[in-house]
Design a protein around this motif. Sequence first.
Motif, short mmCIF file in Angstrom:
data_model
loop_
_atom_site.label_atom_id
_atom_site.label_comp_id
_atom_site.label_asym_id
_atom_site.label_seq_id
_atom_site.Cartn_x
_atom_site.Cartn_y
_atom_site.Cartn_z
N LEU A 160 -32.34 -5.19 19.70
CA LEU A 160 -33.39 -5.30 20.63
C LEU A 160 -34.53 -5.62 19.62
O LEU A 160 -34.74 -6.69 19.76
N ARG A 161 -34.09 -4.11 18.71
CA ARG A 161 -34.91 -4.12 18.23
C ARG A 161 -35.48 -5.03 16.37
O ARG A 161 -36.58 -6.17 16.46
N LEU A 195 -36.98 -9.79 13.86
CA LEU A 195 -37.16 -11.17 13.42
C LEU A 195 -38.42 -12.18 13.41
O LEU A 195 -38.91 -13.53 13.02
N HIS A 196 -39.17 -11.53 14.68
CA HIS A 196 -40.45 -12.50 14.92
C HIS A 196 -41.29 -11.79 14.60
O HIS A 196 -42.68 -11.78 14.70
N GLY A 197 -41.32 -10.73 13.44
CA GLY A 197 -42.78 -9.95 12.54
C GLY A 197 -43.18 -9.07 13.58
O GLY A 197 -44.31 -8.75 13.12
N ILE A 198 -42.66 -8.37 14.08
CA ILE A 198 -43.13 -7.58 15.74
C ILE A 198 -42.78 -5.75 14.51
O ILE A 198 -41.53 -6.01 13.95
N PRO A 199 -43.38 -5.36 14.43
CA PRO A 199 -43.27 -3.80 13.61
C PRO A 199 -42.38 -3.18 14.72
O PRO A 199 -42.96 -2.92 16.21
N VAL A 200 -41.67 -2.70 13.57
CA VAL A 200 -40.31 -1.76 14.77
C VAL A 200 -40.37 -0.48 14.28
O VAL A 200 -40.50 -0.23 12.78
N ALA A 201 -39.89 0.57 14.57
CA ALA A 201 -39.41 1.74 14.46
C ALA A 201 -38.23 2.27 15.31
O ALA A 201 -38.15 1.92 16.01
N ARG A 202 -37.78 3.57 14.52
CA ARG A 202 -36.38 3.58 15.02
C ARG A 202 -36.20 5.39 15.11
O ARG A 202 -37.29 5.97 14.57
N ILE A 203 -35.40 6.51 16.03
CA ILE A 203 -36.14 7.59 16.50
C ILE A 203 -35.08 7.89 14.69
O ILE A 203 -33.70 7.43 14.60
#
Length: 325
Positions: A84-85, A90-98
């Motif tokens: 999902l992330r 890939l669409h330029g949305i910032p992500v962060a993970r645990i």
Amino acid sequence: MGDVAMLPHALRALRAAFPGLRITVATQKLFRPFFAGLDVAFLDVDLRGEHRTLAGMWRLAAEARRLGVDAVADVHDVLRSKALRLALRLHGIPVARIRKGRAEKRRLIRSGATGAEPLRHTVLRYCDVFRRLGFDVADPAPAVHPGCAGGSDPFGPKEGAWVGFAPFSAHRGKTYPEPQCEELVRLLSARYDRVFIHGGGGDEQRFAERMEAAYPNVTALFGKVRFAGEIDLIARLDCLVTMDSLAMHLAALTATPVVSVWGATHPALGFLGYGADPRGAVQADLPCRPCSVYGAKPCRYGDYRCLTSIAPQTIVDRVAETIGR
């Protein structure tokens, strides 16, 4: 489910720091009651149908984009959430993970938890994810008890002391043995006005209904309430006896006093109910504990001595101390 039930604590901190932020929780419909009162939206995840496969996770990502999300906090970090992330990144949305601290948890299991410094709590690890996205949040305070005045349908007005008992878990290493469960129910029913047995269907339901038939003040909950009703009931209890399981985290949502029984796992791994009094933890001091992070590992001796060595009377005594406090 326990992981999901810990998330509302972190979201309370996020909401307090950023009251105007739109928060959307991607989870199963079943878990919505965990987030009552938090002013969050939901992106429903159907793991048995539409979103069962990795391709389904990509479709879920497309739904998230249509919602206009600006950032993604992955507090689960499993194969599906990674897909999902990635799709959103890939669409330029910032992500962060645990960062779950898997290596330090393995080290604690190898070296033993006696005298060890407790690892960072999972709720605080959730907050760290928000911080990595740029949201400066304070560590959340424990939940506040909502109070329990008035009646409780379908269980009637509260009279006397009410105690819950949740002896089950998905793994044997976190499930209290049945003969000891029977003795514990007998002792609790003799001492307190009402005893409620929390659990699921199948063997768990049959055990609870057998205890209900044996003791007039014992109630088997399965089939009588859904999650929302179970949380409301837990808020009315004087104490909940539970394993390292979902029920412990539901009690943390309502600040209900807990006596938690630990077998293969250990509170130092970071999964104690958030805000729970550590004096309520009951566990055997054995060199083989903890042997597992989640309790899924079979007992090396085959007898689960970490649980069989915990006497029902020990738990009853701890309940009395907890209610007294």
